[in-house]
Design an enzyme around this catalytic site. Structure first.
Site, short mmCIF file in Angstrom:
data_model
loop_
_atom_site.label_atom_id
_atom_site.label_comp_id
_atom_site.label_asym_id
_atom_site.label_seq_id
_atom_site.Cartn_x
_atom_site.Cartn_y
_atom_site.Cartn_z
N ALA A 98 0.08 6.61 4.45
CA ALA A 98 0.86 5.87 5.43
C ALA A 98 1.97 5.07 4.75
O ALA A 98 3.16 5.26 5.05
CB ALA A 98 -0.05 4.94 6.23
N GLY A 99 1.60 4.21 3.79
CA GLY A 99 2.60 3.37 3.13
C GLY A 99 3.61 4.17 2.33
O GLY A 99 4.81 3.88 2.34
N GLY A 158 -0.37 4.66 0.00
CA GLY A 158 -1.11 5.89 0.27
C GLY A 158 -0.31 6.77 1.22
O GLY A 158 0.92 6.70 1.25
N GLU A 175 -4.88 3.74 8.11
CA GLU A 175 -6.26 3.27 8.30
C GLU A 175 -6.33 1.77 8.55
O GLU A 175 -7.30 1.27 9.12
CB GLU A 175 -7.13 3.65 7.10
CG GLU A 175 -8.62 3.44 7.35
CD GLU A 175 -9.51 3.82 6.16
OE1 GLU A 175 -8.98 4.38 5.18
OE2 GLU A 175 -10.72 3.56 6.21
N SER A 193 -16.59 17.31 1.16
CA SER A 193 -15.77 17.55 2.36
C SER A 193 -16.58 18.10 3.53
O SER A 193 -17.44 18.95 3.38
CB SER A 193 -14.67 18.55 2.05
OG SER A 193 -14.10 18.99 3.26
N HIS A 212 -17.72 5.77 5.19
CA HIS A 212 -16.55 6.53 4.76
C HIS A 212 -15.22 5.94 5.23
O HIS A 212 -14.39 5.55 4.44
CB HIS A 212 -16.70 7.96 5.23
CG HIS A 212 -15.58 8.86 4.82
ND1 HIS A 212 -15.15 8.95 3.52
CD2 HIS A 212 -14.79 9.70 5.53
CE1 HIS A 212 -14.15 9.82 3.45
NE2 HIS A 212 -13.91 10.27 4.64
N GLY A 270 0.84 -1.20 0.00
CA GLY A 270 0.00 0.00 0.00
C GLY A 270 0.87 1.24 0.00
O GLY A 270 1.86 1.32 0.74
N ARG A 319 -19.12 13.77 13.29
CA ARG A 319 -19.77 13.12 12.16
C ARG A 319 -20.89 12.15 12.55
O ARG A 319 -21.91 12.11 11.89
CB ARG A 319 -18.70 12.36 11.36
CG ARG A 319 -17.74 13.33 10.74
CD ARG A 319 -16.56 12.66 10.12
NE ARG A 319 -15.76 13.70 9.48
CZ ARG A 319 -14.69 13.46 8.72
NH1 ARG A 319 -14.30 12.23 8.51
NH2 ARG A 319 -14.03 14.45 8.18
N HIS A 354 -20.15 9.08 7.15
CA HIS A 354 -19.88 10.50 6.94
C HIS A 354 -21.16 11.24 6.57
O HIS A 354 -21.87 10.80 5.67
CB HIS A 354 -18.83 10.65 5.83
CG HIS A 354 -18.15 11.97 5.84
ND1 HIS A 354 -18.81 13.13 5.54
CD2 HIS A 354 -16.88 12.32 6.13
CE1 HIS A 354 -17.95 14.14 5.65
NE2 HIS A 354 -16.78 13.68 6.01
#
Lengths: 248, 666
Positions: free
Chosen positions: B44-45, B42, B453, B284, B429, B40, B337, B266
């Site tokens: 983080a990765g 994204g 995540e 958003s 979400h 991954g 949320r 969300h």
């Protein structure tokens, strides 16, 4: 809506490929173009045929994964959108729609409508970054004030999603809009100045190696760009390149 | 097995510093002898890959997309929090820590969240140094805005494309390392299993999605940063390809899966328009800063709007019910949320919904346009009583803040949100549950880490706005690079790990067998057919509101659907080619197990908590009723063959610094 789809089918990179006709019915104006293809694929699978391969992911216009040349236009007839944001309300009952992959020597076809855009990645490996260690020892962000106008312009260039519509639509298959957006993002920021000379020389060099054509100021790229990336960036890159060539 | 969270001792504000001072380090010359696999790319990765490569490790990074730049972090819109206190409104590390723990409904781990708040300011510095064009004020300093669930302005942003810009920052850092040969990038590859040798994670089995080839890759540690599992609902705001396979495969090999029922719904998404829908689009949360949420005050007006006999703009102020402002005066439209989502659903269920299906509420910018326009007219010395001018000036300001979101809405719904209020409805979400990790971000498999995540640790039962990007980058840039070194220090003399080991052979065979099974299964229904069925069960019975009866039914229905899937799924094409249906089949197979565990977790948790709302546990006013006495723990599930046999382990959550109180946003 009842439509006739004429879709490019190509089993793999070696296959010659060709257009195949698919009549389809029951398409709603609220469907996105990709949802229409989902419907087609579901029907093909149920009939025991192979579904049409196409690239897509976020389906909200930001990942840059979707492509498609629709009736001779990158991302189809609507302006300022990617294919995933194109809706069937743009078409009329009874329409015939041609669906082809993005075509360019530097974007070889993988299967059907899926192309390989890794040449864009390789251009960025050559210099699409600012060399800063990710150690967490950087200076406080507000010690680098940046004029709002420049920051906004940099952002506008950075908003490029790397979809390749600019290349697909250019008669020369030029990647100048894409590369210039990357060059501009950093050229407009104080942090990017130190490497500016090497960056533009290396990225342009890699762009040429990948087999993209040159820019002849036709401007089709700007028209088809889903994110409104401006031709002004190409002018900026040319200035950067000229000045770097003189220094280098 | 007792769960050891390995939280360092000492005062909370010193834990991370003390920890870093005492861990084992790997000498720079030895780092080049160590390989790390990252699955991954994204936030983080990607940030982890760049940082570890820069430190000198050999990194092999994998993503299923054609480029790391397409990871779904790119779609995050609103912003990223950081305790910078640039506005001088009293923000601090402690306040960010406090808000995040409270926002998580006291189900996050204190020590992890404090560390997150500590490094948050570094993230902004790092990204700006990398050339991420965050929003600026006219003086050239960074701008920020406020977000749901907080009372300070600490959210940094880049229009409505913050995730995009932060991800491109991490991607550019990766590019630098790929160009230097320190990261070997495997695009269009999917991890299909983890390889464990002598109890330690030592590699993965991956499928080259272009050729179909099954590959073995070895490393001294494996890091999973593969995102969340929201697509278990089929319809969610996640990208179509977002999947749980990497996280689920490590779970099946020994990594405990924590709190799967904590999924964020969300509140501000574009409503469903029909059965053909393939995914949902988020608008958003930052829109709630300026947008006022309302429904008609009278049911007959709502009905007239649904039937197209009236328009939103026909209703006067007194005919509107600004239900969030009415119910939660202190936070108004900026409540967290889960609160906003449930309040919208409550109004729609009561018959006040405003779109054809009755599942939408309004998000109205008229007041903001007027307010901004008046201010702008004043600043420019123009006539603030000229309504047309004020509207024009105000619309320009709104456009500069949210322009791309308004355009996106217009393209999808075919209505202009500058003149007609947007319609919104809650959608699945972000998933706060994920693989259980200790303070080092290591799962219960030694040498297998989980970040962003895909782990469970920082968001508790509920996620505040702008905290997901923060965790992704914190884990990748600043946390994992330390903790993984501590783990790898004893491995420096190990040398390269052979992919000929019997464990690799066995794992590869398992993967190939599963693929062959799908290809040779001459069923009658497509993969999507099953995925949509699963999604419907999940949304109806494991969605925004859950009860014991529905959950019990869901568990049985999912198990039955899984059986049907294996008997009756049809996957066209062959294994040795680009085959998108096969990709989907392997992912949906995992969702069909995960969904059941999800429902099982929701059934056992007899309380309402953040994104987990059990109808049996609510206050008289319909608010979530938490049970700290019995459920202040992390539910970590151990795989035992099938989801119904999963064994529950509990990590008690100890709050030493923040007192557990009922959340109130009144």
């Amino acid at each position: 809506m009842k439509l006739t789809l004429k879709i490019w089918r190509q089993k793999n990179a070696q296959d010659k490929g060709g257009i195949v006709d698919y009549p389809i019915d029951g398409i709603e104006p609220d469907m996105s173009f990709l949802e229409m293809l989902d419907v087609l694929n579901e029907q093909l699978i149920n009939k025991g045929e192979e579904p049409v391969a196409f690239d897509h992911d976020c389906r909200e216009g930001i990942c840059g994964m979707c492509s498609l040349f629709i009736n001779g236009e990158a991302h189809g007839p609507d302006r300022g959108v990617t294919t995933c944001q194109l809706h069937m309300r743009m078409f009329k009952d009874g329409d015939t729609i041609f669906i082809e992959p993005f075509r360019a020597k530097a974007f070889p076809v993988i299967k059907d409508l899926v192309v390989d855009r890794s040449s864009f990645d390789r251009i960025q490996h050559a210099g699409g970054f600012i060399s800063v260690n990710t150690s967490g020892n950087t200076i406080d962000a507000n010690t680098i004030p940046i004029n709002k106008h420049d920051a906004d312009k940099s952002f506008d260039a950075a908003a490029c999603i790397g979809c390749g519509a600019c290349v697909a639509t250019c008669k020369n298959s030029s990647a100048m809009l894409f590369v210039s957006a990357k060059v501009s993002q950093y050229a407009l920021l104080p942090q990017g100045k130190v490497e500016a000379v090497d960056r533009v020389l290396n990225m342009v060099h890699q762009m040429d190696l990948e087999g993209f054509g040159n820019c002849t100021n036709t401007g089709a790229c700007e028209v088809e760009c889903p994110k409104g990336i401006s031709l002004e960036n190409i002018a900026r890159m040319n200035r950067e390149y000229l000045s770097a060539s003189l220094k280098g | 097995m007792a769960l050891d969270s390995k939280i360092p001792h000492g005062p909370i504000s010193d834990k991370w510093t003390d920890y870093k001072d005492h861990i084992n380090l790997v000498n720079p010359a030895n780092k080049r002898n160590l390989d790390i696999i990252i699955v991954g790319t994204g936030l983080a990765g990607g940030s982890a890959a760049a940082t570890l490569a820069e430190q000198g490790y050999n990194v092999k990074a994998f993503c299923f997309q054609d480029s790391p730049r397409r990871a779904h972090s790119i779609a995050a819109q609103g912003g990223i929090n950081a305790a910078k206190n640039y506005k001088g409104d009293g923000d601090s590390v402690y306040r960010l820590f406090y808000d995040t723990v409270k926002g998580g409904d006291y189900r996050a781990r204190e020590a992890n969240v404090h560390r997150l708040a500590e490094v948050s300011a570094n993230i902004i510095d790092q990204c700006v140094a990398q050339g991420v064009p965050l929003a600026r004020e006219y003086g050239g300093l960074l701008d920020n805005r406020s977000f749901g669930g907080t009372l300070v302005s600490r959210t940094f942003y880049a229009q409505g494309q913050t995730g995009q810009q932060l991800l491109l920052g991490a991607y550019s850092a990766m590019n630098r390392q790929i160009g230097r040969g320190k990261i070997k990038m495997y695009n269009r590859h999917e991890m299909l299993d983890i390889v464990i040798v002598n109890g330690k994670a030592r590699g993965i089995i991956a499928r080259n999605l272009i050729t179909g080839e099954i590959e073995r890759h070895s490393a001294h540690a494996v890091v999973v940063g593969s995102g969340g599992y929201g697509n278990v609902f089929f319809l969610s705001t996640n990208a179509m390809g977002s999947n749980a396979t990497a996280a689920w495969k490590i779970h099946k090999k020994g990594a405990f899966f924590a709190n799967p029922c904590y999924t964020q719904i969300h509140p501000t998404c574009i409503p469903v328009s029909g059965d053909h829908q393939s995914k949902l689009t988020l608008m958003s949360e930052s829109l709630r800063n300026d947008g006022r949420i309302w429904v008609p005050a009278k049911q007959e007006d709502a009905k007239a709007i649904r039937e197209g006999k009236k328009k939103a703009t026909d209703l006067s102020e007194t005919e509107r019910d600004y239900f969030l402002e009415r119910r939660y005066p202190a936070f108004g439209n900026l409540v967290p949320r889960d609160v906003a989502s449930r309040a919208a659903k409550e109004r729609c269920d009561a018959g006040f919904g405003v779109n054809k299906t009755g599942e939408a509420v309004y998000l109205d910018f008229a007041a903001a346009i007027k307010r901004y326009g008046t201010e702008e007219a004043f600043v420019k010395g123009l006539d603030a009583n000229d309504a047309a001018l004020v509207t024009k000036l105000g619309a320009e300001i709104v456009k500069s803040k949210y322009g791309n979101l308004f355009q996106m809405y217009y393209k999808i719904v075919d209505e202009d949100p500058y003149t007609t209020p947007m319609m919104i409805y809650p959608a699945v979400h972000y998933t706060m549950g994920g693989t259980w990790v200790d303070y080092n971000l290591m799962t219960t498999i030694p040498g297998c880490f989980s970040i962003g995540e895909s782990n469970f640790s920082d968001h508790g039962a509920n996620r505040l706005g702008a905290s997901a990007l923060m965790q992704g980058l914190a884990d990748g840039y600043f946390v994992l690079p330390y903790t993984i070194g501590d783990y790898l220090a004893p491995d420096i003399k190990m040398g390269e790990i052979s992919t000929d080991l019997p464990e690799f052979v066995a794992a590869e065979k398992e993967v190939k067998d599963q693929i062959d099974r799908f290809i040779n299964n001459k069923g009658t229904h497509s993969v999507d057919y099953f995925h949509k069925k699963l999604g419907k069960i999940m949304w109806d019975k494991v969605g925004m509101a859950r009860n014991a009866k529905g959950l019990t039914e869901a568990i049985e229905e999912i198990a039955a659907l899984r059986e049907e899937f294996y008997k009756d799924v049809k996957v066209p094409g062959s294994a040795n080619e680009f085959n998108q249906e096969l990709e989907k089949a392997t992912r949906v197979a995992d969702f069909l197990e995960l969904g059941e565990l999800f429902a099982k977790d929701a059934l056992h948790r007899n309380e309402s908590c953040g994104g987990h709302f059990r109808e049996e546990y609510q206050t008289e006013e319909g608010e979530a009723l938490r049970d700290d006495e019995n459920f202040a723990y992390v539910a970590a599930w151990e795989y035992k063959g099938k989801p119904s046999d999963a064994v529950l382990h509990k990590e008690p959550l100890v709050y030493e610094n923040i007192k557990l109180v009922q959340r109130s946003y009144k």
